[in-house]
Design an enzyme around this catalytic site. Structure first.
Site, mmCIF file in Angstrom:
data_model
loop_
_atom_site.group_PDB
_atom_site.id
_atom_site.type_symbol
_atom_site.label_atom_id
_atom_site.label_comp_id
_atom_site.label_asym_id
_atom_site.label_seq_id
_atom_site.Cartn_x
_atom_site.Cartn_y
_atom_site.Cartn_z
ATOM 1 N N GLY A 174 52.067 25.023 47.351
ATOM 2 C CA GLY A 174 53.422 25.558 47.335
ATOM 3 C C GLY A 174 54.189 25.062 46.129
ATOM 4 O O GLY A 174 53.602 24.749 45.092
ATOM 5 N N CYS A 175 55.494 24.976 46.248
ATOM 6 C CA CYS A 175 56.324 24.503 45.135
ATOM 7 C C CYS A 175 55.816 23.160 44.635
ATOM 8 O O CYS A 175 55.666 22.211 45.407
ATOM 9 C CB CYS A 175 57.778 24.374 45.590
#
Length: 224
Positions: free
Chosen positions: A51-52
């Site tokens: 993810g981020c």
């Protein structure tokens, strides 16, 4: 025309490590590995997409034995390895973190356990937390035959563990080119501890590391 379309898509991107929080992520105690990594002496490198990249980098930067954690883009092309394009989901990159570690202090299988305990939800495809799109897909990207074997065994262990109530969909990807992200993304959590996204989504991940694995936790932030 193509450039205009790319820029327009980037401007319209709804998620880019800055989406409003929806709900807190869950913290799990992932199972211990049955196949222990045996990588030999010297520093090793692995890549994790979870993810981020702000939170992925923050967690690994607080782990003993990690020498550096660099946020970047895995796959795709060099020309499109730019945040405004990658975050729009129109490129073939995923946000990822390149981790350099000392296996004499922390093993690859321990990195995997922490990753799936506090960083990435292995039941989600093309999203993590509030961020949606293929650029946020979670994946293990081993850089050696030993890492690949350990990762494969660990995913099998996870699937049989019953810890998660949904199917495990995170997989192993072949290593491609890793492009370091822009300078302002490096050590982002350290530089911006009061950023809304960091406080809501990433600080709890670091807190989870400290709570679940105190012997692996380092209070100081190892910069990339």
């Amino acid at each position: 025309m193509r450039l205009k379309l790319l820029l327009a898509a980037a401007a319209l991107a709804a998620s880019a490590c800055q989406s409003p929080a929806i709900a807190a992520e869950s913290i799990y105690r992932a199972p211990a590995a049955e196949r222990v990594a045996k990588e030999g002496p010297g520093l090793k490198t692995a890549i994790f997409a979870g993810g981020c990249f702000w939170g992925v980098e923050a967690v690994f930067s607080h782990m003993k034995g990690v020498k550096s954690a660099v946020a970047g883009y895995h796959g795709g092309t060099k020309g499109q390895a730019k945040y405004d394009l990658v975050s729009s989901g129109i490129t073939d990159h995923v946000e990822a973190v390149k981790v350099v570690y000392d296996p004499a202090v922390v093993r690859y299988d321990q990195l995997l356990r922490v990753f799936f305990s506090v960083v990435a939800d292995p039941t989600l495809k093309n999203r993590q937390g509030p961020d949606v799109g293929p650029q946020y897909n979670a994946a293990l990207i081993p850089l050696s035959a030993e890492q690949r074997a350990v990762a494969s065994a660990y995913l099998a262990k996870m699937k049989a563990s019953g810890v998660w109530d949904r199917p495990i969909v995170t997989g192993i990807e072949a290593a491609k080119t890793f492009y370091p992200a822009e300078a302002y993304h490096q050590d982002f959590a350290k530089k911006n501890p009061n950023h809304g996204y960091i406080k809501r989504w990433d600080a709890p991940k670091v807190a989870g590391l400290k709570k679940l694995y105190p012997s692996l936790y380092r209070a100081s932030f190892q910069t990339g």
